[in-house]
Design an enzyme around this catalytic site. Sequence first.
Site, short mmCIF file in Angstrom:
data_model
loop_
_atom_site.label_atom_id
_atom_site.label_comp_id
_atom_site.label_asym_id
_atom_site.label_seq_id
_atom_site.Cartn_x
_atom_site.Cartn_y
_atom_site.Cartn_z
N ASN A 121 0.80 -1.23 0.00
CA ASN A 121 0.00 0.00 0.00
C ASN A 121 0.83 1.27 0.00
O ASN A 121 0.40 2.29 -0.53
CB ASN A 121 -0.94 -0.01 1.22
CG ASN A 121 -1.56 1.35 1.44
OD1 ASN A 121 -2.50 1.74 0.74
ND2 ASN A 121 -1.02 2.12 2.38
N TYR A 157 3.88 10.10 -10.50
CA TYR A 157 2.87 9.26 -9.83
C TYR A 157 2.17 8.34 -10.84
O TYR A 157 2.03 7.12 -10.61
CB TYR A 157 1.85 10.17 -9.14
CG TYR A 157 0.82 9.42 -8.33
CD1 TYR A 157 1.09 9.02 -7.02
CD2 TYR A 157 -0.43 9.11 -8.87
CE1 TYR A 157 0.14 8.34 -6.28
CE2 TYR A 157 -1.37 8.43 -8.13
CZ TYR A 157 -1.09 8.05 -6.84
OH TYR A 157 -2.04 7.36 -6.10
N LYS A 216 2.21 4.16 -11.07
CA LYS A 216 1.02 3.29 -11.01
C LYS A 216 0.87 2.47 -12.29
O LYS A 216 0.42 1.32 -12.25
CB LYS A 216 -0.23 4.13 -10.73
CG LYS A 216 -0.21 4.83 -9.36
CD LYS A 216 -0.05 3.86 -8.20
CE LYS A 216 -0.21 4.56 -6.85
NZ LYS A 216 -0.10 3.62 -5.71
C1 BGC Z 1 -4.47 10.01 -5.95
C2 BGC Z 1 -5.41 11.04 -5.40
C3 BGC Z 1 -6.49 11.35 -6.42
C4 BGC Z 1 -7.12 10.11 -6.98
C5 BGC Z 1 -8.08 10.38 -8.11
C6 BGC Z 1 -5.26 8.82 -6.40
O1 BGC Z 1 -4.43 7.78 -6.84
O2 BGC Z 1 -3.52 9.65 -4.96
O3 BGC Z 1 -4.70 12.22 -5.06
O4 BGC Z 1 -7.51 12.12 -5.79
O5 BGC Z 1 -6.13 9.22 -7.45
O6 BGC Z 1 -7.56 11.28 -9.06
#
Ligand code: BGC
Length: 269
Positions: free
Chosen positions: A94, A167, A171
Site C-alpha cells: 500500500n 505518480y 502506477k
Molecule cells: C491520488 C489522489 C487522487 C485520486 C483520483 C489517487 O491515486 O492519490 O490524489 O484524488 O487518485 O484522481
Amino acid sequence: MSPTPLRGQKALVTGAGSGIGQAVAIALGQAGADVVVNYYGDTAAGAQEAVERIQAAGSLAIAHLADVSSEQQVQSLFDHMLDVFSTIDILVNNAGLQQDAPIDQMTLAQWNRVISTNLTGQFLCSRLAVGEFKRRGVVPSVSSSAGKILCISSVHEVIPWAGHVNYAASKGGVMMLMKSLAQEVAPFKIRVNSICPGAIQTAINRASWETPEAMSHLLTLVPYGRIGQPGDIARAAVWLASDDADYVTGTSLFVDGGMLLYPGFAGNG
Ligand code: BGC
C-alpha cells in the site's frame, strides 16, 4: 462471507499508519488476520491506533517502522515478521506518496522518490513475500492458496494525469508488475491482484476535498456522486485476500465510484 474469513492468516500492510493502509490493516485484523502494521514518516501514532484496534478485535498486531524503498529496511521488516508470526499469508503493498509538479519543474529527487516508494517498494516487498509463499506452500487449513499479494494501485494506472507524471508512471508500472507477477506465480498457487482506488478522502488529496468548491469540482469526476472512504477500499481488500476470491488473480479491481467511466462524455462527445 464469514465475519472472520482471514482467521489464522498473517498479513503485512505497508504504509498502514494513515489513510487507506490504516483502514486495510484494521479491516484485515477484524477479519481474523494477525497483522504487521508497517509505517514510515510521521505516522507512528496512526500505526499505534491501528495496532490497538486490531488487538481490540482479538487478533495480534505489531507496528514496524520501515521505508519500503530501502532493500535493507524491507529485509528487516520481513525478518521481524517471520520472527514474530513465523510466516506470511497476505501482503498488501500500500505504501505510496505524491510529489507533484509540472514536468519542467519536477526535480529528479521528486521523480525518484515517487518511483522508489510506489513501484520499487512493491517489488522489494513482493520479492520476499513470494520467497516465503513458495517455501511454505499451501496449508489447506489456512487458505486454498499459498499466498496473496494485493497491490494498491490507482485509477491513474490507466487515466493519464497532467502534473503528476511521476505518480502516474509509478502506477502504470504497478499494473504491469502485478500482471507479470500474477502470471509468474500462479503455478505456485499464489494470487496477485490490484485494487485501484479513485478519489478516497485521505491526507494525500486533501486539497481536492477540503473546501466546498474543491469538493464539488472533484465530484464532477465521480458519477456515483460521493467521495470514497478508506473503508470502501478496506472491504474490497478483505474480499480479495479471502478464499472467496480464490479464482481471482491478475486483475485490477477499480473501486472509484465510476471515475473510470469518462464522466466528461456524459451528454458530450
Ligand atoms: C491520488 C489522489 C487522487 C485520486 C483520483 C489517487 O491515486 O492519490 O490524489 O484524488 O487518485 O484522481
